[in-house]
Design a protein around this motif. Sequence first.
Motif, PDB file in Angstrom:
ATOM      1  N   LEU A   6      31.215 -15.056   5.472  1.00 15.74           N
ATOM      2  CA  LEU A   6      31.059 -16.685   5.193  1.00 15.74           C
ATOM      3  C   LEU A   6      29.994 -17.179   5.880  1.00 15.74           C
ATOM      4  O   LEU A   6      29.762 -16.956   7.187  1.00 15.74           O
ATOM      5  N   ASP A   7      29.584 -18.277   5.623  1.00 18.95           N
ATOM      6  CA  ASP A   7      28.346 -18.821   6.017  1.00 18.95           C
ATOM      7  C   ASP A   7      28.715 -19.646   7.200  1.00 18.95           C
ATOM      8  O   ASP A   7      27.715 -19.977   8.231  1.00 18.95           O
ATOM      9  N   GLN A   8      30.000 -20.379   7.090  1.00 17.99           N
ATOM     10  CA  GLN A   8      30.313 -21.141   8.415  1.00 17.99           C
ATOM     11  C   GLN A   8      31.717 -20.651   8.517  1.00 17.99           C
ATOM     12  O   GLN A   8      32.552 -20.573   7.742  1.00 17.99           O
ATOM     13  N   LEU A   9      32.187 -20.863   9.885  1.00 19.45           N
ATOM     14  CA  LEU A   9      33.490 -20.803  10.078  1.00 19.45           C
ATOM     15  C   LEU A   9      34.071 -21.744  10.961  1.00 19.45           C
ATOM     16  O   LEU A   9      33.430 -22.285  11.679  1.00 19.45           O
ATOM     17  N   THR A  10      35.241 -22.075  10.725  1.00 23.03           N
ATOM     18  CA  THR A  10      36.148 -23.210  11.534  1.00 23.03           C
ATOM     19  C   THR A  10      36.082 -22.602  12.835  1.00 23.03           C
ATOM     20  O   THR A  10      36.205 -21.328  13.175  1.00 23.03           O
ATOM     21  N   ASP A  11      36.638 -23.426  13.857  1.00 25.61           N
ATOM     22  CA  ASP A  11      37.124 -22.699  15.005  1.00 25.61           C
ATOM     23  C   ASP A  11      37.987 -21.791  15.145  1.00 25.61           C
ATOM     24  O   ASP A  11      37.971 -20.850  15.990  1.00 25.61           O
ATOM     25  N   VAL A  12      39.185 -22.039  14.309  1.00 28.73           N
ATOM     26  CA  VAL A  12      40.120 -21.280  14.304  1.00 28.73           C
ATOM     27  C   VAL A  12      39.800 -19.765  13.490  1.00 28.73           C
ATOM     28  O   VAL A  12      40.077 -18.778  14.234  1.00 28.73           O
ATOM     29  N   ALA A  13      38.848 -19.941  12.558  1.00 25.05           N
ATOM     30  CA  ALA A  13      38.416 -18.444  11.990  1.00 25.05           C
ATOM     31  C   ALA A  13      37.565 -17.764  13.118  1.00 25.05           C
ATOM     32  O   ALA A  13      37.464 -16.572  13.016  1.00 25.05           O
ATOM     33  N   ALA A  14      36.714 -18.474  13.587  1.00 23.66           N
ATOM     34  CA  ALA A  14      35.806 -18.010  14.610  1.00 23.66           C
ATOM     35  C   ALA A  14      36.518 -17.392  15.739  1.00 23.66           C
ATOM     36  O   ALA A  14      36.368 -16.194  16.295  1.00 23.66           O
ATOM     37  N   LYS A  15      37.643 -17.898  16.150  1.00 26.57           N
ATOM     38  CA  LYS A  15      38.539 -17.218  17.152  1.00 26.57           C
ATOM     39  C   LYS A  15      39.309 -15.910  16.740  1.00 26.57           C
ATOM     40  O   LYS A  15      39.202 -15.039  17.496  1.00 26.57           O
ATOM     41  N   ARG A  16      39.598 -15.945  15.574  1.00 32.19           N
ATOM     42  CA  ARG A  16      40.280 -14.724  14.744  1.00 32.19           C
ATOM     43  C   ARG A  16      39.305 -13.807  14.645  1.00 32.19           C
ATOM     44  O   ARG A  16      39.344 -12.589  15.216  1.00 32.19           O
ATOM     45  N   ARG A  17      38.130 -14.022  14.642  1.00 28.83           N
ATOM     46  CA  ARG A  17      36.814 -13.270  14.392  1.00 28.83           C
ATOM     47  C   ARG A  17      36.774 -12.539  15.540  1.00 28.83           C
ATOM     48  O   ARG A  17      36.752 -11.069  15.670  1.00 28.83           O
ATOM     49  N   ASP A  18      36.814 -13.388  16.587  1.00 26.48           N
ATOM     50  CA  ASP A  18      36.351 -12.932  17.984  1.00 26.48           C
ATOM     51  C   ASP A  18      37.280 -11.972  18.621  1.00 26.48           C
ATOM     52  O   ASP A  18      37.328 -10.744  19.262  1.00 26.48           O
ATOM     53  N   VAL A  19      38.636 -12.177  18.252  1.00 28.21           N
ATOM     54  CA  VAL A  19      39.839 -11.380  18.648  1.00 28.21           C
ATOM     55  C   VAL A  19      39.931  -9.958  17.786  1.00 28.21           C
ATOM     56  O   VAL A  19      39.990  -9.102  18.532  1.00 28.21           O
ATOM     57  N   ILE A  20      39.608 -10.069  16.713  1.00 27.98           N
ATOM     58  CA  ILE A  20      39.578  -8.869  16.060  1.00 27.98           C
ATOM     59  C   ILE A  20      38.461  -7.889  16.374  1.00 27.98           C
ATOM     60  O   ILE A  20      38.384  -6.827  16.500  1.00 27.98           O
ATOM     61  N   GLU A  21      37.377  -8.362  16.556  1.00 21.73           N
ATOM     62  CA  GLU A  21      36.121  -7.864  17.092  1.00 21.73           C
ATOM     63  C   GLU A  21      36.620  -6.934  18.506  1.00 21.73           C
ATOM     64  O   GLU A  21      36.145  -5.915  18.719  1.00 21.73           O
ATOM     65  N   ARG A  22      37.462  -7.785  19.495  1.00 15.98           N
ATOM     66  CA  ARG A  22      37.674  -7.290  20.517  1.00 15.98           C
ATOM     67  C   ARG A  22      38.950  -5.844  20.284  1.00 15.98           C
ATOM     68  O   ARG A  22      38.652  -5.137  20.940  1.00 15.98           O
ATOM     69  N   LEU A  23      39.637  -6.442  19.486  1.00 18.87           N
ATOM     70  CA  LEU A  23      40.511  -5.140  19.247  1.00 18.87           C
ATOM     71  C   LEU A  23      39.763  -3.852  18.407  1.00 18.87           C
ATOM     72  O   LEU A  23      40.322  -2.691  18.667  1.00 18.87           O
ATOM     73  N   LEU A  24      38.936  -3.981  17.638  1.00 23.43           N
ATOM     74  CA  LEU A  24      38.404  -2.835  17.026  1.00 23.43           C
ATOM     75  C   LEU A  24      37.386  -2.159  17.904  1.00 23.43           C
ATOM     76  O   LEU A  24      36.891  -1.293  17.672  1.00 23.43           O
ATOM     77  N   ALA A  25      36.972  -3.041  19.148  1.00 23.37           N
ATOM     78  CA  ALA A  25      35.891  -2.551  19.722  1.00 23.37           C
ATOM     79  C   ALA A  25      36.314  -0.960  20.380  1.00 23.37           C
ATOM     80  O   ALA A  25      37.538  -0.937  20.779  1.00 23.37           O
TER      81      ALA A  25
END
Length: 219
Positions: free
Chosen positions: A200-219
């Motif tokens: 996505l070109d832009q993320l809402t705050d909620v979407a950005a939070k989900r992205r960050d959480v998924i990245e932590r889980l998959l790290a």
Amino acid sequence: MTETLPRLDQRLKAVASQIRCRVHADIGSDHAHLIRAMLAAGRIEYGIAIENKRQPFLNSQTTLAGCEAEVRFADGLDGLQSGEADGLSICGMGGRSVVGILSAHPDRVPPLVVIQPNRDVDRVRQWGIESGYHLVDETIAVGHWPYEILRFERADIDRDPAYDGLDREAALMFGPHMIRRWRTDFVERLKAELAYLEALDQLTDVAAKRRDVIERLLA
């Protein structure tokens, strides 16, 4: 003997598999197929369908005619007395609506609660933490999309052990039991969502939070 649950799709079959009690109430019953199927399978002895819309109320009356069950026209837990039921289910609503129903009459919430929220699942998990209900199981039923099904049980202690040692934000968002099991299909859904969010070109705050959480889980 394998129990059969007639007339239910995979979503409601998964909900029914989480329920076994004497008297069960289903809020927003629609056609009341869940209650009828659980009566037929012997998972409950008596059912209470609660509806606040006339056509679903009439549908439920038709479905449950002749069954050990009744249909009540009421808004959520307005239609249930304290201690009247052993179990409760709410399926197909948003998490905000579910929490609103459960919070309106906390004294009327039975010891067993099974929820299938369509969105804002984290709010339902947070309700459990704040209300003294432990999240004892959660599963996913695949239909039009993956449906999360949560089973809560009233507990004597405040701390829910399901969240021990986990990233609390991630556990509320994606489920502590799901994270602990770390099954392939769950991991693949995380990866697919991450790929979608990153494209996505832009993320809402909620979407950005989900992205960050998924990245932590998959790290």
